[in-house]
Design a protein around this motif. Structure first.
Motif, mmCIF file in Angstrom:
data_model
loop_
_atom_site.group_PDB
_atom_site.id
_atom_site.type_symbol
_atom_site.label_atom_id
_atom_site.label_comp_id
_atom_site.label_asym_id
_atom_site.label_seq_id
_atom_site.Cartn_x
_atom_site.Cartn_y
_atom_site.Cartn_z
ATOM 1 N N ASP A 125 0.624 -1.453 0.479
ATOM 2 C CA ASP A 125 0.318 0.266 0.250
ATOM 3 C C ASP A 125 0.684 0.920 -0.234
ATOM 4 O O ASP A 125 0.689 2.171 -0.503
ATOM 5 C CB ASP A 125 -0.833 0.036 1.278
ATOM 6 N N HIS A 126 1.894 1.113 1.170
ATOM 7 C CA HIS A 126 2.752 2.511 0.614
ATOM 8 C C HIS A 126 3.308 2.328 -0.472
ATOM 9 O O HIS A 126 3.630 3.943 -1.396
ATOM 10 C CB HIS A 126 4.125 2.191 2.126
ATOM 11 N N LEU A 127 3.743 2.207 -1.469
ATOM 12 C CA LEU A 127 5.207 1.957 -2.511
ATOM 13 C C LEU A 127 3.902 2.237 -3.279
ATOM 14 O O LEU A 127 4.580 2.834 -4.343
ATOM 15 C CB LEU A 127 5.536 0.654 -2.557
ATOM 16 N N CYS A 128 2.489 1.374 -3.610
ATOM 17 C CA CYS A 128 1.697 2.494 -4.402
ATOM 18 C C CYS A 128 1.047 3.703 -4.326
ATOM 19 O O CYS A 128 1.852 4.487 -5.378
ATOM 20 C CB CYS A 128 0.773 1.019 -4.022
ATOM 21 N N ALA A 129 1.393 4.356 -2.596
ATOM 22 C CA ALA A 129 1.213 5.591 -2.519
ATOM 23 C C ALA A 129 2.089 6.597 -2.934
ATOM 24 O O ALA A 129 1.433 7.482 -3.730
ATOM 25 C CB ALA A 129 1.259 5.621 -1.173
ATOM 26 N N HIS B 236 11.165 8.462 -5.648
ATOM 27 C CA HIS B 236 11.297 7.333 -4.086
ATOM 28 C C HIS B 236 12.244 6.295 -3.961
ATOM 29 O O HIS B 236 11.512 6.241 -5.124
ATOM 30 C CB HIS B 236 9.649 7.666 -3.483
ATOM 31 N N HIS B 237 13.151 6.190 -3.508
ATOM 32 C CA HIS B 237 13.748 5.525 -3.578
ATOM 33 C C HIS B 237 13.293 4.172 -2.342
ATOM 34 O O HIS B 237 13.537 5.225 -1.103
ATOM 35 C CB HIS B 237 15.727 5.684 -3.824
ATOM 36 N N HIS B 238 12.728 3.221 -2.845
ATOM 37 C CA HIS B 238 13.040 2.138 -1.694
ATOM 38 C C HIS B 238 13.921 0.795 -1.359
ATOM 39 O O HIS B 238 14.444 0.780 -2.541
ATOM 40 C CB HIS B 238 11.514 1.478 -1.578
ATOM 41 N N VAL B 239 14.403 1.304 0.260
ATOM 42 C CA VAL B 239 15.661 0.177 -0.040
ATOM 43 C C VAL B 239 15.707 -0.794 0.662
ATOM 44 O O VAL B 239 14.628 -1.104 1.800
ATOM 45 C CB VAL B 239 16.947 0.604 1.570
ATOM 46 N N SER B 240 15.778 -2.050 0.453
ATOM 47 C CA SER B 240 15.519 -3.154 0.931
ATOM 48 C C SER B 240 16.882 -3.657 2.283
ATOM 49 O O SER B 240 17.850 -4.250 1.510
ATOM 50 C CB SER B 240 15.376 -4.836 0.265
ATOM 51 N N PRO C 179 8.911 8.210 -10.018
ATOM 52 C CA PRO C 179 7.911 7.988 -8.664
ATOM 53 C C PRO C 179 8.349 6.948 -7.711
ATOM 54 O O PRO C 179 8.669 7.482 -6.454
ATOM 55 C CB PRO C 179 6.687 7.869 -9.310
ATOM 56 N N LEU C 180 8.575 5.967 -8.139
ATOM 57 C CA LEU C 180 8.993 4.412 -7.043
ATOM 58 C C LEU C 180 10.541 3.511 -7.618
ATOM 59 O O LEU C 180 10.517 2.889 -8.952
ATOM 60 C CB LEU C 180 7.832 3.313 -6.963
ATOM 61 N N VAL C 181 11.410 3.657 -7.027
ATOM 62 C CA VAL C 181 12.275 3.011 -7.434
ATOM 63 C C VAL C 181 13.321 1.815 -6.424
ATOM 64 O O VAL C 181 12.776 2.488 -5.498
ATOM 65 C CB VAL C 181 13.381 3.596 -8.464
ATOM 66 N N LEU C 182 13.280 0.514 -6.757
ATOM 67 C CA LEU C 182 14.241 0.007 -6.205
ATOM 68 C C LEU C 182 15.123 -0.775 -6.580
ATOM 69 O O LEU C 182 15.020 -1.367 -7.864
ATOM 70 C CB LEU C 182 12.902 -1.654 -5.830
ATOM 71 N N GLY C 183 15.536 -1.234 -5.916
ATOM 72 C CA GLY C 183 17.137 -2.090 -6.066
ATOM 73 C C GLY C 183 16.427 -3.712 -6.008
ATOM 74 O O GLY C 183 15.558 -3.820 -4.593
ATOM 75 N N VAL C 184 16.578 -4.613 -6.821
ATOM 76 C CA VAL C 184 15.794 -5.754 -6.519
ATOM 77 C C VAL C 184 17.073 -7.088 -6.437
ATOM 78 O O VAL C 184 16.237 -8.165 -6.767
ATOM 79 C CB VAL C 184 14.739 -6.013 -7.812
ATOM 80 N N GLY C 185 18.468 -6.757 -5.778
ATOM 81 C CA GLY C 185 19.483 -8.051 -6.042
ATOM 82 C C GLY C 185 19.223 -8.874 -7.506
ATOM 83 O O GLY C 185 18.973 -8.042 -8.658
ATOM 84 N N GLY C 186 19.672 -9.867 -6.988
ATOM 85 C CA GLY C 186 18.561 -11.578 -7.771
ATOM 86 C C GLY C 186 17.887 -11.482 -8.746
ATOM 87 O O GLY C 186 17.913 -13.103 -8.934
ATOM 88 N N THR C 187 16.645 -10.783 -8.440
ATOM 89 C CA THR C 187 15.331 -11.001 -8.532
ATOM 90 C C THR C 187 14.924 -11.903 -10.303
ATOM 91 O O THR C 187 14.366 -12.130 -10.273
ATOM 92 C CB THR C 187 14.398 -10.002 -8.086
ATOM 93 N N LEU C 188 15.534 -10.714 -11.118
ATOM 94 C CA LEU C 188 15.047 -11.242 -12.816
ATOM 95 C C LEU C 188 15.941 -12.217 -12.627
ATOM 96 O O LEU C 188 15.120 -13.431 -13.914
ATOM 97 C CB LEU C 188 16.109 -10.068 -13.225
ATOM 98 N N ASP C 189 17.419 -13.030 -12.138
ATOM 99 C CA ASP C 189 17.420 -14.444 -12.351
ATOM 100 C C ASP C 189 16.375 -15.393 -11.749
ATOM 101 O O ASP C 189 16.766 -16.389 -12.739
ATOM 102 C CB ASP C 189 19.062 -14.628 -11.950
#
Ligand code: UDP
Length: 244
Positions: A21-25, A33-37, A177-187
């Protein structure tokens, strides 16, 4: 958003649904916006890397990607609702993007991996307006191309801290508006890498699965980071609040 201080990093205290919900907002609000894991290895890197520290401290939000972060929060008496892996968020956001007709961008992974993911996501109905593999030299040109394509959601699969650095250096110029680093998710999505079985994920043992399958050098690095993290937390060490 309510946050919990995890040894010097403000981590959002949301469950998985709350994060989506937060990231959709963020996407609805627009801007950049940059979201970090955050996991244990990234926390360890923050202590000695002032640029990474500045980027993470100024990110819009930080979630507990790794079980170590959840343990550290619990140990400090300020528990987080749950671990929310970046890979899960990326998948949930792609689904949201399809339903909400977001313009989506992908940056990273090897060319054949990216190609497979582009085909899969396009078939699923995603509106992919930008896709580039992760082996480039001119980061500024890539950032300009992203800005021109105007994605609303950008997944950056360059590994860490490469992804955070790219996002931190170019977010203002990209205006996504929203950028996330997603590591090896595409693999993982392309089928070349596997996540831990659900049971291991729920038991907080995904890290052990990853370690067991990883090459020797990475195994050693991850083990060292995990031990360093545990020792630093036990000693009450913190990431400095100031960027340098
Ligand atoms: N990757 C990339 N460009 C690079 C290095 C890595 O796009 O210069 C991609 C790689 O193909 C993989 C992802 O980043 O899809 C994660 O790589 P790795 O697992 O090596 O990341 P790390 O262990 O550094 O987090």
């Amino acid at each position: 958003m309510q946050t919990v201080d995890v040894a010097g990093v403000a981590v959002g205290a949301l469950d998985a649904g709350g994060w989506v919900d937060h990231l959709c907002a963020c996407v609805s609000r627009g801007g950049a916006h940059h979201h970090v894991s955050l996991n244990a290895a990234k926390w360890v890197a923050l202590r000695t890397d002032p640029e990474l520290r500045r980027i993470v401290h100024s990110a819009t939000s930080v979630a507990a990607d790794g079980v170590g972060i959840v343990w550290a929060a619990r140990l400090a008496g300020t528990p987080l609702p749950q671990r929310v892996p970046g890979a899960d968020l990326a998948e949930a956001l792609i689904r949201q993007g399809i339903v909400r007709s977001w313009r989506v961008g992908l940056l990273g992974a090897r060319p054949p991996v990216l190609q497979r993911v582009v085909e899969q996501l396009s078939t699923a109905g995603a509106d992919l307006v930008f896709a580039h593999h992760g082996y480039f030299h001119d980061a500024a040109a890539i950032a300009d191309a992203i800005a021109g394509a105007r994605p609303e959601l950008l997944l950056v699969a360059l590994g860490s801290p490469r992804a955070e650095r790219f996002i931190g250096r170019h977010l203002a110029r990209m205006q996504v508006p929203l950028v996330l680093g997603v590591g090896g998710t595409l693999d993982v999505w392309a089928g070349g890498a596997r996540r831990a079985p659900r049971l291991a994920q729920r038991a907080g043992l995904e890290w052990a699965w990853r370690l067991a399958l990883s090459p020797r050098a990475r195994f050693q690095r991850a083990l060292v980071d995990t031990v360093r993290f545990a020792a630093a937390i036990a000693r009450g060490e913190r990431v400095p609040m100031e960027p340098s």
